[in-house]
Design a protein around this motif. Structure first.
Motif, PDB file in Angstrom:
ATOM      1  N   SER A 123       0.818  -1.214   0.000  1.00 28.17           N
ATOM      2  CA  SER A 123       0.000   0.000   0.000  1.00 28.17           C
ATOM      3  C   SER A 123       0.851   1.263   0.000  1.00 28.17           C
ATOM      4  CB  SER A 123      -0.897   0.010   1.251  1.00 28.17           C
ATOM      5  OG  SER A 123      -1.715   1.164   1.305  1.00 28.17           O
ATOM      6  N   LEU A 124       0.347   2.289  -0.641  1.00 26.88           N
ATOM      7  CA  LEU A 124       0.890   3.634  -0.421  1.00 26.88           C
ATOM      8  C   LEU A 124       0.619   4.021   1.021  1.00 26.88           C
ATOM      9  CD1 LEU A 124      -0.265   5.754  -3.528  1.00 26.88           C
ATOM     10  CD2 LEU A 124       1.690   4.220  -3.320  1.00 26.88           C
ATOM     11  N   THR A 125       1.477   4.837   1.582  1.00 28.40           N
ATOM     12  CA  THR A 125       1.201   5.440   2.886  1.00 28.40           C
ATOM     13  C   THR A 125       0.295   6.648   2.706  1.00 28.40           C
ATOM     14  OG1 THR A 125       3.107   6.914   2.777  1.00 28.40           O
ATOM     15  CG2 THR A 125       3.465   4.717   3.732  1.00 28.40           C
ATOM     16  N   LEU A 126      -0.299   7.094   3.790  1.00 31.89           N
ATOM     17  CA  LEU A 126      -1.123   8.309   3.710  1.00 31.89           C
ATOM     18  C   LEU A 126      -0.300   9.519   3.251  1.00 31.89           C
ATOM     19  CD1 LEU A 126      -3.431   7.979   6.848  1.00 31.89           C
ATOM     20  CD2 LEU A 126      -4.044   7.625   4.449  1.00 31.89           C
ATOM     21  N   PRO A 127       0.936   9.720   3.754  1.00 32.13           N
ATOM     22  CA  PRO A 127       1.717  10.848   3.229  1.00 32.13           C
ATOM     23  C   PRO A 127       1.960  10.763   1.729  1.00 32.13           C
ATOM     24  CG  PRO A 127       2.636  10.140   5.322  1.00 32.13           C
ATOM     25  CD  PRO A 127       1.604   9.121   4.932  1.00 32.13           C
ATOM     26  N   ALA A 128       2.112   9.562   1.187  1.00 33.48           N
ATOM     27  CA  ALA A 128       2.271   9.425  -0.263  1.00 33.48           C
ATOM     28  C   ALA A 128       0.991   9.803  -0.981  1.00 33.48           C
ATOM     29  CB  ALA A 128       2.669   7.996  -0.617  1.00 33.48           C
ATOM     30  N   ALA A 129      -0.151   9.348  -0.464  1.00 35.51           N
ATOM     31  CA  ALA A 129      -1.434   9.692  -1.080  1.00 35.51           C
ATOM     32  C   ALA A 129      -1.654  11.203  -1.092  1.00 35.51           C
ATOM     33  CB  ALA A 129      -2.565   9.000  -0.328  1.00 35.51           C
ATOM     34  N   ARG A 130      -1.150  11.872  -0.074  1.00 31.76           N
ATOM     35  CA  ARG A 130      -1.358  13.319   0.022  1.00 31.76           C
ATOM     36  C   ARG A 130      -0.503  14.119  -0.957  1.00 31.76           C
ATOM     37  NH1 ARG A 130      -2.330  12.138   5.904  1.00 31.76           N
ATOM     38  NH2 ARG A 130      -0.120  12.422   6.399  1.00 31.76           N
ATOM     39  N   HIS A 131       0.284  13.437  -1.787  1.00 31.38           N
ATOM     40  CA  HIS A 131       0.998  14.132  -2.863  1.00 31.38           C
ATOM     41  C   HIS A 131       0.092  14.391  -4.070  1.00 31.38           C
ATOM     42  CE1 HIS A 131       4.669  13.425  -0.644  1.00 31.38           C
ATOM     43  NE2 HIS A 131       5.376  14.024  -1.571  1.00 31.38           N
ATOM     44  N   ALA A 132      -1.053  13.744  -4.117  1.00 29.83           N
ATOM     45  CA  ALA A 132      -1.955  13.917  -5.257  1.00 29.83           C
ATOM     46  C   ALA A 132      -2.574  15.311  -5.255  1.00 29.83           C
ATOM     47  CB  ALA A 132      -3.055  12.871  -5.214  1.00 29.83           C
ATOM     48  N   ARG A 133      -2.727  15.861  -6.441  1.00 30.40           N
ATOM     49  CA  ARG A 133      -3.405  17.156  -6.555  1.00 30.40           C
ATOM     50  C   ARG A 133      -4.851  17.048  -6.075  1.00 30.40           C
ATOM     51  NH1 ARG A 133      -0.138  16.981 -11.300  1.00 30.40           N
ATOM     52  NH2 ARG A 133       1.373  18.705 -11.328  1.00 30.40           N
ATOM     53  N   GLU A 134      -5.534  16.008  -6.553  1.00 29.88           N
ATOM     54  CA  GLU A 134      -6.912  15.773  -6.145  1.00 29.88           C
ATOM     55  C   GLU A 134      -7.016  14.376  -5.551  1.00 29.88           C
ATOM     56  OE1 GLU A 134     -10.074  16.765  -8.774  1.00 29.88           O
ATOM     57  OE2 GLU A 134      -9.051  18.525  -9.599  1.00 29.88           O
ATOM     58  N   VAL A 135      -7.657  14.279  -4.408  1.00 30.95           N
ATOM     59  CA  VAL A 135      -7.934  12.998  -3.773  1.00 30.95           C
ATOM     60  C   VAL A 135      -9.446  12.852  -3.653  1.00 30.95           C
ATOM     61  CG1 VAL A 135      -7.765  11.686  -1.632  1.00 30.95           C
ATOM     62  CG2 VAL A 135      -5.744  12.849  -2.522  1.00 30.95           C
ATOM     63  N   TRP A 136      -9.945  11.753  -4.198  1.00 25.10           N
ATOM     64  CA  TRP A 136     -11.385  11.507  -4.174  1.00 25.10           C
ATOM     65  C   TRP A 136     -11.680  10.256  -3.357  1.00 25.10           C
ATOM     66  CZ3 TRP A 136     -13.070  11.752 -10.057  1.00 25.10           C
ATOM     67  CH2 TRP A 136     -12.658  12.985 -10.611  1.00 25.10           C
ATOM     68  N   LEU A 137     -12.550  10.387  -2.383  1.00 23.51           N
ATOM     69  CA  LEU A 137     -13.112   9.241  -1.684  1.00 23.51           C
ATOM     70  C   LEU A 137     -14.443   8.919  -2.350  1.00 23.51           C
ATOM     71  CD1 LEU A 137     -13.224   7.236   0.739  1.00 23.51           C
ATOM     72  CD2 LEU A 137     -14.469   9.026   1.971  1.00 23.51           C
ATOM     73  N   VAL A 138     -14.564   7.705  -2.849  1.00 21.45           N
ATOM     74  CA  VAL A 138     -15.795   7.259  -3.504  1.00 21.45           C
ATOM     75  C   VAL A 138     -16.348   6.106  -2.678  1.00 21.45           C
ATOM     76  CG1 VAL A 138     -16.840   6.490  -5.659  1.00 21.45           C
ATOM     77  CG2 VAL A 138     -14.772   7.905  -5.721  1.00 21.45           C
ATOM     78  N   ALA A 139     -17.533   6.289  -2.087  1.00 23.63           N
ATOM     79  CA  ALA A 139     -18.040   5.288  -1.149  1.00 23.63           C
ATOM     80  C   ALA A 139     -19.554   5.214  -1.212  1.00 23.63           C
ATOM     81  CB  ALA A 139     -17.590   5.626   0.274  1.00 23.63           C
ATOM     82  N   ALA A 140     -20.058   4.023  -0.913  1.00 20.21           N
ATOM     83  CA  ALA A 140     -21.496   3.792  -0.931  1.00 20.21           C
ATOM     84  C   ALA A 140     -21.848   2.743   0.108  1.00 20.21           C
ATOM     85  CB  ALA A 140     -21.955   3.346  -2.316  1.00 20.21           C
ATOM     86  N   GLY A 141     -23.051   2.839   0.629  1.00 21.68           N
ATOM     87  CA  GLY A 141     -23.567   1.823   1.525  1.00 21.68           C
ATOM     88  C   GLY A 141     -23.613   2.257   2.975  1.00 21.68           C
TER      89      GLY A 141
END
Length: 258
Positions: free
Chosen positions: A198-216
């Motif tokens: 897995s990427l770490t959270l600090p790595a994910a935070r390098h993205a310009r846009e971060v989208w959480l897509v969730a349902a249920g």
């Protein structure tokens, strides 16, 4: 560290199908806009039911060809450490749902190492697989204007679990305590299969846009806790944010307790 709710955009749809369709259309728009601005685009894909449904929505969209897919770099945020082609792998599901139908440049598609890859390519040992993928990211960072060895991804897509995990970063796990941008092996995962990368959270935070897509409805409590200021150690989705935009695309059930 949690993100103030005022810094998130939250879009609520009536059901899972509408959420997946809108997310797919938004992804096409975002990748085309990135290419107009920089000539290329990059995306970090996720798995899960709605993540794959979103990719199917892209495949079915009449606007699909507004993106130059040959100039898109594709990464994954996490992966199950199982053999190549296994139906559990996020990359296998993504290829079936969308990628195999696109004129992608194979050299720009970057799956995480499979468990049965050659040893030097990360097979057999998730720690080695994590190191191999970290090197993949570092090489891409020089092309995609990144730092700390991680590209500035245009869009990073993520789902979440009912306990608030994101990518394969689970509450109060070694991965959630990782303080640097990088890639980690995940063992004893509470959700099978138990071994992942897995990427770490600090790595994910390098993205310009971060989208959480969730349902249920099963996601509602964790999403509400994150939205109301929980720590990322307790609810990892609380630590998910982009450098320019953080977007939550939810169905009504997932958003019910916000």
């Amino acid at each position: 560290m949690s993100l103030p709710p005022s810094n998130r955009e939250v879009v609520v749809h009536p059901d899972e199908d509408a959420t997946a369709t809108d997310a797919g259309e938004r992804l096409i728009t975002a990748l085309a806009a990135a290419q107009a601005a920089r000539g290329t685009a990059s995306v970090v894909l996720t798995g899960g039911g709605i993540g794959i449904a979103m990719l199917r929505a892209v495949a079915a969209s009449g606007r699909r060809d507004s993106v130059d897919w040959g100039a898109v770099e594709v990464f994954w945020g996490d992966e199950r450490f199982v053999p190549a082609g296994d139906a559990e792998r996020n990359d296998a599901q993504a290829r079936e749902a969308l990628l195999d139908a696109l004129p992608l440049d194979a050299g720009r598609v970057h799956p995480m190492p499979a468990a049965d890859a050659p040893e030097e390519a990360g097979g057999g040992d998730p720690d080695v697989a994590a190191d191999v993928y970290a090197k993949t990211l570092s090489a891409a960072a020089s092309r995609l204007v990144g730092d700390e060895g991680v590209p500035a991804f245009d869009v990073l897509l993520a789902g979440c679990g009912p306990e608030g995990h994101v990518l394969s970063v689970f509450p109060d796990s070694p991965a959630v305590h990782a303080g640097s941008a990088g890639v980690v092996a995940v063992r004893d995962c509470p959700k099978p299969p138990p071994t992942r990368v897995s990427l770490t959270l600090p790595a994910a935070r390098h993205a310009r846009e971060v989208w959480l897509v969730a349902a249920g409805a099963g996601k509602a409590e964790a999403i509400a806790r994150a939205g109301h200021g929980a720590s990322e150690v307790d609810v990892p989705i609380a630590g998910l944010r982009g450098t320019e935009r953080t977007l939550w695309l939810l169905d009504a059930e997932a958003a019910a307790q916000l």
